[in-house]
Design a protein around this motif. Structure first.
Motif, PDB file in Angstrom:
ATOM      1  N   ASN A 190     -26.874 -10.903  82.685  1.00  0.00           N
ATOM      2  CA  ASN A 190     -26.083 -11.096  81.895  1.00  0.00           C
ATOM      3  C   ASN A 190     -25.410 -10.218  81.385  1.00  0.00           C
ATOM      4  OD1 ASN A 190     -25.556 -13.905  82.839  1.00  0.00           O
ATOM      5  ND2 ASN A 190     -26.590 -14.527  81.496  1.00  0.00           N
ATOM      6  N   ASP A 191     -26.023  -8.950  81.681  1.00  0.00           N
ATOM      7  CA  ASP A 191     -26.255  -7.763  80.626  1.00  0.00           C
ATOM      8  C   ASP A 191     -24.900  -7.311  80.862  1.00  0.00           C
ATOM      9  OD1 ASP A 191     -27.938  -8.417  79.515  1.00  0.00           O
ATOM     10  OD2 ASP A 191     -29.719  -7.270  79.689  1.00  0.00           O
ATOM     11  N   ILE A 192     -24.013  -6.470  79.923  1.00  0.00           N
ATOM     12  CA  ILE A 192     -22.638  -6.264  80.337  1.00  0.00           C
ATOM     13  C   ILE A 192     -22.751  -5.112  79.973  1.00  0.00           C
ATOM     14  CG2 ILE A 192     -19.921  -6.970  80.455  1.00  0.00           C
ATOM     15  CD1 ILE A 192     -20.489  -9.757  80.239  1.00  0.00           C
ATOM     16  N   TYR A 193     -21.942  -3.919  80.080  1.00  0.00           N
ATOM     17  CA  TYR A 193     -22.293  -2.624  79.573  1.00  0.00           C
ATOM     18  C   TYR A 193     -20.458  -1.906  80.070  1.00  0.00           C
ATOM     19  CZ  TYR A 193     -27.174  -2.709  79.942  1.00  0.00           C
ATOM     20  OH  TYR A 193     -28.634  -3.364  80.448  1.00  0.00           O
ATOM     21  N   SER A 194     -20.029  -0.904  79.003  1.00  0.00           N
ATOM     22  CA  SER A 194     -19.246  -0.192  79.328  1.00  0.00           C
ATOM     23  C   SER A 194     -19.350   0.669  80.621  1.00  0.00           C
ATOM     24  CB  SER A 194     -19.491   0.044  77.778  1.00  0.00           C
ATOM     25  OG  SER A 194     -17.637   1.286  78.295  1.00  0.00           O
ATOM     26  N   VAL A 195     -17.868   1.095  80.916  1.00  0.00           N
ATOM     27  CA  VAL A 195     -17.260   2.140  81.555  1.00  0.00           C
ATOM     28  C   VAL A 195     -17.126   2.996  81.083  1.00  0.00           C
ATOM     29  CG1 VAL A 195     -16.386   2.566  83.425  1.00  0.00           C
ATOM     30  CG2 VAL A 195     -16.866  -0.119  83.409  1.00  0.00           C
ATOM     31  N   ASN A 196     -18.001   4.280  81.192  1.00  0.00           N
ATOM     32  CA  ASN A 196     -17.502   4.903  80.502  1.00  0.00           C
ATOM     33  C   ASN A 196     -16.631   6.348  80.894  1.00  0.00           C
ATOM     34  OD1 ASN A 196     -18.355   4.389  78.028  1.00  0.00           O
ATOM     35  ND2 ASN A 196     -20.793   5.253  78.235  1.00  0.00           N
ATOM     36  N   SER A 197     -16.609   6.487  82.391  1.00  0.00           N
ATOM     37  CA  SER A 197     -16.078   7.306  83.184  1.00  0.00           C
ATOM     38  C   SER A 197     -15.429   7.258  84.392  1.00  0.00           C
ATOM     39  CB  SER A 197     -16.997   9.060  82.649  1.00  0.00           C
ATOM     40  OG  SER A 197     -16.941  10.134  83.557  1.00  0.00           O
ATOM     41  N   LEU A 198     -14.303   7.321  84.694  1.00  0.00           N
ATOM     42  CA  LEU A 198     -13.586   7.717  86.487  1.00  0.00           C
ATOM     43  C   LEU A 198     -13.306   8.854  86.769  1.00  0.00           C
ATOM     44  CD1 LEU A 198     -11.455   4.197  84.731  1.00  0.00           C
ATOM     45  CD2 LEU A 198     -13.678   3.898  86.753  1.00  0.00           C
ATOM     46  N   ASN A 199     -13.528   8.966  87.800  1.00  0.00           N
ATOM     47  CA  ASN A 199     -13.579  10.570  88.687  1.00  0.00           C
ATOM     48  C   ASN A 199     -13.212  10.240  90.035  1.00  0.00           C
ATOM     49  OD1 ASN A 199     -16.069  10.939  86.418  1.00  0.00           O
ATOM     50  ND2 ASN A 199     -14.226  12.270  86.132  1.00  0.00           N
ATOM     51  N   PHE A 200     -11.643  10.279  89.993  1.00  0.00           N
ATOM     52  CA  PHE A 200     -11.413  10.633  91.428  1.00  0.00           C
ATOM     53  C   PHE A 200     -12.354  11.876  91.700  1.00  0.00           C
ATOM     54  CE2 PHE A 200      -8.209   7.446  90.493  1.00  0.00           C
ATOM     55  CZ  PHE A 200      -8.189   6.505  91.505  1.00  0.00           C
ATOM     56  N   HIS A 201     -12.612  11.695  92.909  1.00  0.00           N
ATOM     57  CA  HIS A 201     -13.170  12.845  94.234  1.00  0.00           C
ATOM     58  C   HIS A 201     -11.953  13.769  94.323  1.00  0.00           C
ATOM     59  CE1 HIS A 201     -14.799  15.038  97.086  1.00  0.00           C
ATOM     60  NE2 HIS A 201     -16.152  14.699  96.459  1.00  0.00           N
ATOM     61  N   PRO A 202     -11.531  14.565  94.182  1.00  0.00           N
ATOM     62  CA  PRO A 202     -11.005  15.485  94.450  1.00  0.00           C
ATOM     63  C   PRO A 202     -10.467  15.848  95.993  1.00  0.00           C
ATOM     64  CG  PRO A 202     -11.943  17.270  93.605  1.00  0.00           C
ATOM     65  CD  PRO A 202     -12.883  15.923  93.150  1.00  0.00           C
ATOM     66  N   VAL A 203     -11.172  15.395  97.427  1.00  0.00           N
ATOM     67  CA  VAL A 203     -10.682  15.890  98.291  1.00  0.00           C
ATOM     68  C   VAL A 203     -10.758  14.933  99.112  1.00  0.00           C
ATOM     69  CG1 VAL A 203     -11.890  16.928 100.602  1.00  0.00           C
ATOM     70  CG2 VAL A 203     -12.229  17.778  98.550  1.00  0.00           C
ATOM     71  N   HIS A 204     -11.963  13.521  98.880  1.00  0.00           N
ATOM     72  CA  HIS A 204     -11.036  12.299  99.950  1.00  0.00           C
ATOM     73  C   HIS A 204     -10.855  10.757  99.275  1.00  0.00           C
ATOM     74  CE1 HIS A 204     -14.135  14.366 102.680  1.00  0.00           C
ATOM     75  NE2 HIS A 204     -14.868  14.372 101.527  1.00  0.00           N
ATOM     76  N   HIS A 205     -10.179  11.756  97.408  1.00  0.00           N
ATOM     77  CA  HIS A 205      -9.337  10.440  96.466  1.00  0.00           C
ATOM     78  C   HIS A 205     -10.648   9.166  96.877  1.00  0.00           C
ATOM     79  CE1 HIS A 205      -5.762  13.110  97.166  1.00  0.00           C
ATOM     80  NE2 HIS A 205      -6.536  13.890  96.879  1.00  0.00           N
ATOM     81  N   THR A 206     -11.712   8.889  96.779  1.00  0.00           N
ATOM     82  CA  THR A 206     -12.586   7.948  96.611  1.00  0.00           C
ATOM     83  C   THR A 206     -13.152   8.113  94.877  1.00  0.00           C
ATOM     84  OG1 THR A 206     -14.590   9.180  96.837  1.00  0.00           O
ATOM     85  CG2 THR A 206     -13.495   7.608  98.851  1.00  0.00           C
ATOM     86  N   PHE A 207     -13.430   7.177  94.052  1.00  0.00           N
ATOM     87  CA  PHE A 207     -13.917   7.957  93.159  1.00  0.00           C
ATOM     88  C   PHE A 207     -15.711   7.407  92.561  1.00  0.00           C
ATOM     89  CE2 PHE A 207     -13.921   3.507  91.060  1.00  0.00           C
ATOM     90  CZ  PHE A 207     -12.410   2.474  92.105  1.00  0.00           C
ATOM     91  N   ALA A 208     -15.296   7.792  91.081  1.00  0.00           N
ATOM     92  CA  ALA A 208     -17.104   7.902  90.570  1.00  0.00           C
ATOM     93  C   ALA A 208     -16.552   7.030  89.583  1.00  0.00           C
ATOM     94  CB  ALA A 208     -17.604   9.020  90.233  1.00  0.00           C
ATOM     95  N   THR A 209     -17.514   5.921  89.362  1.00  0.00           N
ATOM     96  CA  THR A 209     -17.969   5.316  87.786  1.00  0.00           C
ATOM     97  C   THR A 209     -18.703   5.277  86.903  1.00  0.00           C
ATOM     98  OG1 THR A 209     -18.375   3.264  88.673  1.00  0.00           O
ATOM     99  CG2 THR A 209     -16.511   3.280  88.907  1.00  0.00           C
ATOM    100  N   ALA A 210     -18.902   5.687  86.060  1.00  0.00           N
ATOM    101  CA  ALA A 210     -20.549   5.705  84.816  1.00  0.00           C
ATOM    102  C   ALA A 210     -20.582   4.972  84.216  1.00  0.00           C
ATOM    103  CB  ALA A 210     -20.405   6.895  84.659  1.00  0.00           C
ATOM    104  N   GLY A 211     -21.434   4.926  83.620  1.00  0.00           N
ATOM    105  CA  GLY A 211     -21.596   3.187  82.533  1.00  0.00           C
ATOM    106  C   GLY A 211     -22.761   3.507  81.735  1.00  0.00           C
TER     107      GLY A 211
END
Lengths: 687, 381
Positions: free
Chosen positions: B243-264
């Motif tokens: 039930n704990d909800i946290y902020s998403v602090n960072s979003l980064n696309f991978h420069p080659v594969h165009h997938t992405f990372a989230t950090a919270g």
């Protein structure tokens, strides 16, 4: 007589004697009579005498001629000598031993020749000097000037005379150079003047004297030329002084206008050369074209432009002052003297009917009086404000009391509860407020001798009106209470009959007409009616909560997101019971957690905002929030709501409201983590 | 590709993913991380007013190169495309231009009227873009100290992401303003964030078709700019723990594969593929929030920063509020897991944040291709 001549003569006399003898012989022979002989002899004698006489005359004439020639030569010599101023030569005296006139003449002639040559040379010198004098005189004297008082001729060719003439020539030459210098000076002055004034120099000079324009060749240096030059210089100088004064006038008005209008330096720079000359004297202005007509008109047009700008700015200022006056009136809730507005109309200024400065002054005066009046009304106005706010609260409370759902535990409900509590206390105070206000107003009116108006209406009558409305309301309330009692009785009877309670009717509270805005002068108008308005829901919390829930539900139901959720196994879906929903519903609130610990006093926090001079409202939020939030152990929960209250305070424009609780649900201002942290950071810096 | 094998790094609780640790670490929380587009030079800005630069060696070692400081906390940084210059902006409202490759001294662009939150270099226009809490974007020609253009925003700038010609700017009140930088003086589009809570971070798609938006309520929205692609929009939850909800602090696309990372703020970071709607990899949780993160230019390194607050009072559990002046009645509120909201280090109450007891770390994670390469979804097709 030489011997030869004597011999000749002796010979001749012998021949004559012989001839006579011969004749006597002949005669003897011929037998000439004696008389014939005697006549013949007499004839002979006479003829001989005549020949002699002729010869003597001839010699005598020759001698006389010689004497005259000598005399003439001597006279000429003496004349030349006297003309040349030399001592006369006496050839005869010096040559005593000379014999014969011819020798004497021969002695004189070379002298004479020499003197003649000398005289010619001297004369040539004279002619040379005279020519020069004449030439210079022609240059520097008027045309009718006669150079020599005594005509120069060959009578006096002495060295002294020559010296005199040379001296005269030198003095003339000196005078000429003096004049030349003078003329040059004048021309230089003229040239610089022409340059400054932007006038054609050649043309000007040509007008003074055509010869001056020529670069080469003699210039006319006569007095009249110089005079005309001087007068031309003077004339131009006068023009220059005139123009300079004009330019300086323009420059000073320009400076004044700049000063008035805070003209940027770049714009001023263009006219630097004008303003720099503002205090310059005539001879200090030397830059070419500084005083030309073109330049003057250029500067003049700039001044004109600035003046127009000033006029428009003045108009703006008048308008601004007018709005300021209006604002003052509005704030003091003064509405009267509608007539004055026309007086300050912009059209009048534009038409030139009113001097903006005058109008400005009048407006200023008006503002002053209005301010004064506002000051005298301030005390009462504050009370009126408080009363009106109390009335608003009363109206709200009434609505709130009509809401049967008011005790439902919704989001923010505790705030509404708190507000209601405060409102109740406040409402109880209203009659007292009204009374105090009425006495104050009466005192004021007595003191001032005029009615106290509030937005045009008399305050006393407003108060009266309110009292009447309140009485009516109380009556109404009483009636309702009686009716309810009756209903309850009825209900109780029914219950007794059927054993069941009727379900409470749903409050007709959900969709209501939006509440009238209470801001500004409008408030007075809505005052009486406010209490009559239909009841309405004020619990926006619950409403938004419901709405939010709906969207949230939809969000989780959307197939794509569900897919993602399934894909990301560890992520659990939130189950939407009421508690978690509410939890999800109040995302921003917890950041206010800062509150409990944030005991930085108001005084220290405020300067942060001032100091940094920025629109960062966060510190202020906390500051104003701080005194209002009780520091209790229960803080974390309470915090969930505090930012809202705090923000409300920020959003409220009038500081008057500070002491008054305003627990309506505010529109929230959200702050990011960084903003909150910065606020604390700065508060800490200040501490 | 640099492969990190941090054999020496013990799997401590602070570094559960055995990432490489950058040292020396900043003294206070890191506000932004950015890699040079030309080399493995990492720049971090932090709340201790510092802008630091490290060179990351192929083996994973780090060497501190240089640093400059601002007068107040620094919030953002950006590299020039030629990798010679770093721009930084922060609470002192200034933008500093630091020609660090030439060893030059930083010069100041005239800045904003409020703290500068975001910076981005636009190589195609040779301009720098800055976003600030003064509700403006400013475009800077770095040869002149005054901005060449000031773009008004509806609210304070909170996030910005650039993928030329697409630029998305997130502001307070959940506005997202989309710009087409071919015409930067007009907003291309202004929308309300698809998420219901404050915008925390943005990432423009590498194909410029849309953007990711992360909110403080553990949720990421995938949004396409073009209306015709609205059907492809979706949101998903992340960085939650029960039930704990946290902020998403960072979003980064991978420069080659165009997938992405989230950090919270929950301390974890994940790699995702939006096209197959899959999570590619989840990493172990750090004990403290990840404040920011970034990929390097070839996507072989993922850098992220945490700040561990040592003495932290956890406040959880139901709390009953008594309304002091209420009617004779007590309103009961259900429990709110305050921890869910106070997870971000100093947001637990910034006044409780004590830089001297907090420990900040920047970690470098060697990215494996398998972690970031998108896979076609098994179930589909």
């Amino acid at each position: 007589m030489s011997c030869a001549v004597k011999d000749q003569l002796q010979q001749m006399s012998t021949t004559c004697d012989s001839l006579l003898l011969e004749l006597n012989v002949i005669w003897d022979e011929v037998g000439e009579p004696d008389t014939a002989r005697d006549r013949m002899l007499l004839e002979l004698e006479q003829e001989c005498l005549e020949v002699y006489r002729r010869k003597v005359d001839q010699a005598n004439r020759c001698r006389a001629q010689l004497r005259q020639a000598i005399a003439e030569a001597e006279a000429e010599l003496a004349g030349i000598c006297s003309a040349m101023g030399e001592p006369p030569v006496h050839v005869r005296q010096s040559n005593q031993k000379l014999q014969g006139l011819r020798e004497e003449l021969n002695a004189i002639v070379p002298y004479l020749e020499e003197m003649r040559k000398k005289k010619v040379e001297r004369w040539n010198q004279f002619v040379d000097v005279i020519e020069k004098i004449k030439k210079i005189a022609a240059e520097i004297r008027p045309a009718d000037f006669v150079p020599f008082k005594v005509p120069v001729d060959q009578a006096d060719l002495s060295l002294r005379k020559l010296e005199d003439l040379t001296n005269e020539l030198q003095s003339l030459q000196k005078e000429k150079s003096d004049r030349l210098r003078q003329v040059m000076e004048h021309l230089n002055t003229l040239h610089s003047l022409c340059e400054v004034l932007g006038i054609d120099f050649k043309q000007t000079v040509y007008e003074v004297h055509p010869s001056l324009d020529e670069a080469e060749g003699s210039k006319n240096l006569s007095n009249s030329t110089i005079e005309r030059l001087a007068s031309a210089v003077n004339k131009l100088r006068e023009v220059k002084v005139q123009r300079m004064q004009k330019l300086q006038d323009l420059a000073s008005s320009m400076l004044e206008l700049w000063n008035l209008m805070d003209t940027p330096v770049e714009e001023q720079q263009m006219f630097q050369n004008v303003t720099s000359n503002i205090a310059a004297s005539e001879h200090e202005i030397t830059e070419p074209n500084t005083l030309s007509i073109d330049f003057l008109s250029y500067v003049e047009s700039e001044v004109l432009r600035l003046e127009q700008l000033k006029a428009s700015k003045m108009k703006d200022l008048v308008l601004k002052k007018k709005t300021e006056l209006e604002e003052h009136r509005r704030r003091a809730h003064l509405i009267d003297e509608e007539g004055y507005a026309a007086e300050f109309s912009a059209e009048a200024i534009e038409a030139g009917l009113a001097d903006p400065a005058m109008v400005l002054e009048q407006i200023e005066a008006h503002i002053a009086t209005v301010k004064e009046e506002a000051f005298s009304r301030k005390d009462i106005l504050e009370k009126v404000e408080r009363w009106l706010n109390a009335c608003e609260e009363e109206a709200w409370l009434e609505d709130y009391n009509k809401d049967d759902n008011r005790y439902n535990a919704g989001r923010g409900a505790h705030l509404t509860l708190k507000r209601a509590e405060k409102a109740r206390i406040l409402v109880n105070k209203i009659p007292g407020m009204v009374d105090v206000l009425a006495t104050k107003v009466v005192a004021w009116e007595k003191e001032r001798g005029k009615e106290f108006t509030y937005d045009g209406a008399r305050l006393l009558s407003m108060l009266e009106e309110y009292k009447i409305v309140r009485q009516e309301k109380e009556l109404e309330k009483k009636r309702q209470r009686d009716q309810k009692k009756l209903q309850d009785q009825l209900k109780a009877e029914q219950e007794a009959l059927y054993g069941s309670k009727p379900s409470p009717s749903k409050p007709q509270s959900s969709k209501k007409a939006p509440r009238n805005s209470m801001g500004g002068s409008n408030r007075r108008l809505s005052l009486g009616g406010a209490t009559m308005q239909p009841p309405k829901t004020d619990i926006l919390h619950s409403k938004t909560a419901r709405a939010a829930k709906k969207t949230e539900d939809m969000g989780t139901l959307s197939p794509s997101s569900r897919g993602l959720d399934i894909a990301g196994l560890p992520i659990k879906k939130l189950s939407f019971n009421t508690s978690t929903l509410r939890e999800a519903e109040t995302p921003r609130k917890p950041f206010a957690q800062i509150m409990p610990g944030n005991n930085v006093p108001l005084a220290t926090v405020r300067p942060v905002a001032n100091d940094t001079d920025e629109e960062n409202r966060t510190p202020k939020t906390f500051a104003t929030l701080n005194p209002k939030t009780p520091m209790t152990v229960t803080a974390p929960m309470q915090l969930a709501m505090t930012p809202a209250v705090a923000n409300k305070v920020i959003a409220t424009p009038v500081s008057l409201f500070d002491e008054k609780p305003e627990p309506t649900l505010p529109e929230e201002i959200e702050y990011s983590f960084e903003e909150r942290r910065l606020a604390v950071y700065q508060a800490r810096l200040m501490a | 590709m640099a492969t990190f094998n941090p054999a020496g790094a013990a799997a401590s609780t602070q570094n559960p993913n055995k990432s490489f640790e950058v040292s020396p670490a900043p003294a206070d929380s890191v506000s932004s991380l950015s890699f040079s587009p030309k080399a493995n030079h990492l720049v971090a800005t932090s709340w201790d007013n510092q802008v630091r630069c490290w060179e990351v060696q192929p083996g994973g070692g780090c060497q501190a190169k240089a640093s400059i400081s601002h007068d107040q906390p620094v919030l953002c940084s950006a590299w020039k495309d030629d990798g010679t210059t770093v721009f930084s902006g922060g609470c002192d409202k200034q933008i500093k231009m630091w020609p660090l490759l030439s060893g030059g001294q930083p010069t100041v662009l005239s800045g904003h009227e409020a703290p500068v939150k975001e910076l981005a270099w636009v190589p195609q226009m040779n301009l720098l873009v800055s976003g600030s809490w003064d509700k403006t974007l400013r475009y800077w020609d770095i040869r002149q100290p005054q901005p060449v253009h000031v773009q008004q925003l509806p609210e304070r700038c909170y996030a910005m992401s650039l993928s030329f010609p697409l630029m998305v700017v997130g502001t307070a009140d959940r506005n997202v303003v989309v710009f087409n930088l071919h015409n930067p003086q007009t907003e291309f589009k202004r929308i309300l964030s698809p998420l219901k809570h404050q915008t925390r971070c943005l990432a423009a798609f590498p194909d410029q078709q849309g953007f990711l938006v992360g909110s403080i309520e553990g949720r990421v929205g995938v949004h396409h700019v073009d209306d015709s692609q609205q059907s492809k929009n979706f949101t998903f939850k992340c960085h939650r723990d029960g039930n704990d909800i946290y902020s998403v602090n960072s979003l980064n696309f991978h420069p080659v594969h165009h997938t992405f990372a989230t950090a919270g703020s929950d301390g974890s970071f994940n790699f995702w593929d939006k096209d197959s709607k899959q999570r590619l990899k989840a990493f172990s949780k750090c004990p403290a929030p990840i404040t920011c993160s970034t990929f390097n230019q070839d996507g072989s390194i993922y850098a992220y920063a945490i700040t561990i607050q040592s003495a932290l009072a956890k406040m959880t559990g139901p709390i009953i509020l008594e309304v002091p002046h209420g009617p004779a009645r007590i309103e009961q509120f259900s429990a709110i897991h305050t921890e869910a909201w106070v997870c971000y280090d100093w947001s637990k109450g910034a006044e409780k944040h004590n830089p001297s007891t907090a420990k900040t770390n920047i970690f470098l994670h060697g990215v494996q291709e398998s972690e970031v390469k998108g896979k076609p979804r098994a179930g589909k097709k």
